[in-house]
Design a protein around this motif. Structure first.
Motif, mmCIF file in Angstrom:
data_model
loop_
_atom_site.group_PDB
_atom_site.id
_atom_site.type_symbol
_atom_site.label_atom_id
_atom_site.label_comp_id
_atom_site.label_asym_id
_atom_site.label_seq_id
_atom_site.Cartn_x
_atom_site.Cartn_y
_atom_site.Cartn_z
ATOM 1 N N GLY A 1 0.827 -1.203 0.000
ATOM 2 C CA GLY A 1 0.000 0.000 0.000
ATOM 3 C C GLY A 1 0.857 1.246 0.000
ATOM 4 O O GLY A 1 1.994 1.242 -0.479
ATOM 5 N N GLY A 2 0.307 2.324 0.549
ATOM 6 C CA GLY A 2 1.014 3.598 0.540
ATOM 7 C C GLY A 2 0.817 4.331 -0.776
ATOM 8 O O GLY A 2 0.246 3.796 -1.728
ATOM 9 N N SER A 3 1.310 5.551 -0.842
ATOM 10 C CA SER A 3 1.095 6.372 -2.035
ATOM 11 C C SER A 3 2.094 6.077 -3.153
ATOM 12 O O SER A 3 1.792 6.304 -4.328
ATOM 13 C CB SER A 3 1.180 7.858 -1.656
ATOM 14 N N ALA B 1 1.088 3.685 -6.452
ATOM 15 C CA ALA B 1 -0.147 3.926 -7.203
ATOM 16 C C ALA B 1 0.082 4.087 -8.707
ATOM 17 O O ALA B 1 -0.598 3.441 -9.511
ATOM 18 C CB ALA B 1 -0.880 5.130 -6.624
ATOM 19 N N PRO B 2 1.012 4.933 -9.162
ATOM 20 C CA PRO B 2 1.195 5.067 -10.614
ATOM 21 C C PRO B 2 1.711 3.796 -11.274
ATOM 22 O O PRO B 2 1.392 3.525 -12.437
ATOM 23 C CB PRO B 2 2.195 6.217 -10.754
ATOM 24 N N VAL B 3 2.471 2.993 -10.543
ATOM 25 C CA VAL B 3 2.939 1.721 -11.097
ATOM 26 C C VAL B 3 1.750 0.772 -11.256
ATOM 27 O O VAL B 3 1.639 0.072 -12.274
ATOM 28 C CB VAL B 3 4.015 1.100 -10.191
ATOM 29 N N ARG C 1 -6.789 1.763 4.290
ATOM 30 C CA ARG C 1 -6.349 0.376 4.161
ATOM 31 C C ARG C 1 -5.567 0.194 2.862
ATOM 32 O O ARG C 1 -5.843 0.841 1.843
ATOM 33 C CB ARG C 1 -7.552 -0.566 4.191
ATOM 34 N N ASN C 2 -4.615 -0.723 2.889
ATOM 35 C CA ASN C 2 -3.823 -0.982 1.695
ATOM 36 C C ASN C 2 -4.646 -1.614 0.586
ATOM 37 O O ASN C 2 -4.391 -1.368 -0.604
ATOM 38 C CB ASN C 2 -2.633 -1.878 2.053
ATOM 39 N N ASP C 3 -5.632 -2.448 0.953
ATOM 40 C CA ASP C 3 -6.438 -3.064 -0.108
ATOM 41 C C ASP C 3 -7.283 -2.035 -0.848
ATOM 42 O O ASP C 3 -7.595 -2.219 -2.023
ATOM 43 C CB ASP C 3 -7.295 -4.220 0.422
ATOM 44 N N ARG C 4 -7.617 -0.917 -0.190
ATOM 45 C CA ARG C 4 -8.364 0.138 -0.877
ATOM 46 C C ARG C 4 -7.497 0.784 -1.949
ATOM 47 O O ARG C 4 -7.982 1.097 -3.046
ATOM 48 C CB ARG C 4 -8.838 1.196 0.120
ATOM 49 N N GLN D 1 -8.446 0.862 -5.909
ATOM 50 C CA GLN D 1 -8.630 2.117 -6.631
ATOM 51 C C GLN D 1 -7.704 2.245 -7.838
ATOM 52 O O GLN D 1 -8.105 2.774 -8.879
ATOM 53 C CB GLN D 1 -8.398 3.300 -5.679
ATOM 54 N N HIS D 2 -6.489 1.769 -7.713
ATOM 55 C CA HIS D 2 -5.483 2.030 -8.756
ATOM 56 C C HIS D 2 -5.173 0.836 -9.645
ATOM 57 O O HIS D 2 -4.467 0.988 -10.640
ATOM 58 C CB HIS D 2 -4.194 2.546 -8.110
#
Length: 231
Positions: free
Chosen positions: A40-42, A45-47, A78-81, A85-86
């Motif tokens: 998770g974490g930010s 996301a782009p990857v 949560r990391n699964d969110r 989303q991405h």
């Protein structure tokens, strides 16, 4: 750099995300059933958005998590969110096995995750992150039960990181252990920023994995830890 680590430097985030996603997708190609563990974490996301465009057999690819924050189902933190989303929103054929089970306790969720692990093929790829304190997954240096997790032979453990500033405000975690990381055939570490690269360099010089748990992710006989970095 350590012989069990391969560093890929990129000048910008676009090339970084594209190259990392391409490498992950290439590692997942093949006729056999594949498992992909995500963080998770930010940072990733782009990857994940790039990876969702890959021509993989998503219906046969099982997605899991490297770690999870112990929060209510659907919580935005949560990391699964983040994965939903991405990646899943762009690739609906993919399936994600959650770590934190609704109506359960951390101990029961860890037990279920370890039972699920034993029923599935070993993970093909783990996508990792790292904090400025040198943690990866939720293996935070200084966590009160870190030693128990580090010494465990099970793939997942519960972590109480309430004493660790880098874990706040999400103290209770579920995490891959070093034993679990050791079973992941290929490991990809996604980093952004000079501070993260400095932390990794310091960790490698220290040679102390209990102080810098990222060292537990270093490659083994199956190949080096692939590090993708951009400023």
């Amino acid at each position: 750099m350590n012989h069990s680590l391969l560093l890929h430097r990129h000048a910008d985030s676009t090339g970084w995300a594209t190259t990392a996603a391409t490498a992950i997708a290439r590692a997942l190609q093949g006729p056999q059933r594949q498992r992909l563990l995500l963080s998770g974490g930010s940072t990733p996301a782009p990857v994940y958005r790039q990876l969702a465009q890959a021509a993989l057999d998503w219906s046969q690819l099982e997605l899991g998590l490297v770690d999870e924050r112990w929060l209510a189902a659907g919580d935005a933190n949560r990391n699964d969110r983040l994965v939903e989303q991405h990646l899943l929103a762009l690739q609906p054929q993919a399936r994600l096995q959650a770590l934190a089970q609704p109506g359960s306790s951390p101990a029961s969720s860890v037990q279920a995750a370890n039972a699920h692990w034993r029923q599935q093929p070993l993970p093909t790829v783990a996508v990792l992150g790292m904090g400025n304190d040198g943690h990866t997954a939720s293996l935070f240096p200084g966590a009160r039960d870190l030693a128990q997790a580090l010494d465990s032979t099970a793939p997942y453990a519960s972590i109480d990181a309430g004493d660790c500033p880098a874990a706040q405000p999400f103290a209770q975690r579920l995490s891959l252990t070093p034993a679990g990381l050791g079973h992941c055939r290929q490991r990809f570490l996604l980093l952004r920023g000079n501070d993260k690269l400095d932390t990794l360099t310091t960790a490698l010089k220290s040679g102390n994995p209990r102080h810098y748990p990222i060292l537990y992710a270093l490659g083994s006989s199956t190949g080096p830890l692939q590090v993708f970095w951009c400023p």
